[in-house]
Design an enzyme around this catalytic site. Structure first.
Site, mmCIF file in Angstrom:
data_model
loop_
_atom_site.group_PDB
_atom_site.id
_atom_site.type_symbol
_atom_site.label_atom_id
_atom_site.label_comp_id
_atom_site.label_asym_id
_atom_site.label_seq_id
_atom_site.Cartn_x
_atom_site.Cartn_y
_atom_site.Cartn_z
ATOM 1 N N GLY A 151 0.760 -1.254 -0.031
ATOM 2 C CA GLY A 151 0.150 0.068 0.060
ATOM 3 C C GLY A 151 1.016 1.208 -0.011
ATOM 4 O O GLY A 151 1.986 1.305 -0.258
ATOM 5 N N MET A 152 0.167 2.437 0.253
ATOM 6 C CA MET A 152 0.873 3.692 0.187
ATOM 7 C C MET A 152 1.653 3.904 1.477
ATOM 8 O O MET A 152 1.369 4.793 2.457
ATOM 9 C CB MET A 152 -0.415 4.523 0.221
ATOM 10 C CG MET A 152 0.363 6.184 0.028
ATOM 11 S SD MET A 152 1.211 6.343 -1.719
ATOM 12 C CE MET A 152 -0.198 6.625 -2.654
ATOM 13 N N HIS A 153 2.979 3.410 1.466
ATOM 14 C CA HIS A 153 3.850 3.538 2.793
ATOM 15 C C HIS A 153 4.747 4.948 2.318
ATOM 16 O O HIS A 153 4.577 5.342 1.408
ATOM 17 C CB HIS A 153 4.481 2.194 3.304
ATOM 18 C CG HIS A 153 5.436 1.720 2.194
ATOM 19 N ND1 HIS A 153 6.753 1.780 2.355
ATOM 20 C CD2 HIS A 153 5.257 1.333 0.983
ATOM 21 C CE1 HIS A 153 7.192 1.427 1.406
ATOM 22 N NE2 HIS A 153 6.532 1.006 0.332
ATOM 23 N N ALA A 154 5.724 4.724 3.163
ATOM 24 C CA ALA A 154 6.440 6.123 3.174
ATOM 25 C C ALA A 154 6.917 6.276 1.699
ATOM 26 O O ALA A 154 7.046 7.505 1.162
ATOM 27 C CB ALA A 154 7.491 6.186 4.049
#
Lengths: 100, 130
Positions: A21-24
């Site tokens: 997913g949209m991690h750092a």
């Protein structure tokens, strides 16, 4: 997957294929790419109540978009169409190194 | 590439300072100058004003330098380092009130887009705002 909406607003949507997913790291890439455009750009997880400023790295990291979710993008301004196309491409291609 | 605001990371631990700088370089890229210092000159934990000044010089940019710090003494020594710069450069260095790792990554992301020092500081401090 670009739809020209009324006036100067361009929208697109793209499935988040990134494994976690949209991690750092993807968030930084998305924000950096968004900042290259003059257009006002907003994103949200499909159906979410609020749009998020795509140029705010803190807010993009905090959106916590999960793997397999659909990201909606909208933009307005002179280079809005190119901005939506570039961001859709970034997400669809799974945030390749060197992008953004 | 136009000039971007430089980033300085000041930790009590050289490992933390270096690790934070590594994260910034890997996540944001190399277009933003990042310098770091950590530990005292004897190799123990602590911060040192001369080493902070060296790091500010290493990351120097005409657009300014944003400093990210960890605990207490890192902040006071960073402020002292800024005070010791020549007056013309003093106003171009800010110490951010932000968590060191997150603040450094976000400040560098903002800096990479060519933002001003004030914008970079504001983005780093967004995390402490709520």
């Amino acid at each position: 997957m670009l739809d020209k909406a009324d006036g100067q607003i361009f929208t697109g949507s793209v499935r988040l294929v990134h494994a976690v997913g949209m991690h750092a790291r993807p968030a930084v890439k998305l924000t950096k790419l968004a900042k290259k455009f003059q257009a006002q750009i907003s994103v949200r997880v499909a159906g979410a109540p609020e749009w998020i400023n795509a140029k705010s790295v803190a807010k993009i990291m905090a959106m916590r978009a999960a793997h397999g979710s659909t990201i909606e993008i909208k933009a307005s301004g002179s280079d809005a169409e190119a901005a939506v196309a570039a961001l859709v491409d970034l997400v669809a291609s799974d945030f390749p190194d060197g992008a953004g | 590439m136009t000039e971007t605001v430089g980033i300085v990371i000041v930790s009590h631990s050289s490992d933390i300072a270096k690790g934070t700088a590594d994260m910034v370089r890997q996540m944001v890229g190399t277009e933003v100058k990042v310098a770091f210092c950590g530990g005292n000159p004897d190799g123990g934990l602590g911060t040192s004003v001369p080493l902070i000044i060296d790091a500010i010089n290493a990351a120097w940019s005409p657009k300014g330098v944003a400093v990210l710090v960890d605990l207490g003494g890192a902040e006071t020594n960073s402020e002292m380092a800024v005070e010791m710069l020549e007056p013309a450069r003093r106003d171009l260095v800010v110490v951010c009130n932000a968590p060191i790792v997150e603040g450094a990554v976000m400040a560098a992301t903002e800096a990479a887009g060519g933002s001003t020092l004030a914008q970079v500081k504001a983005v780093a401090e967004e995390l402490s705002a709520d």
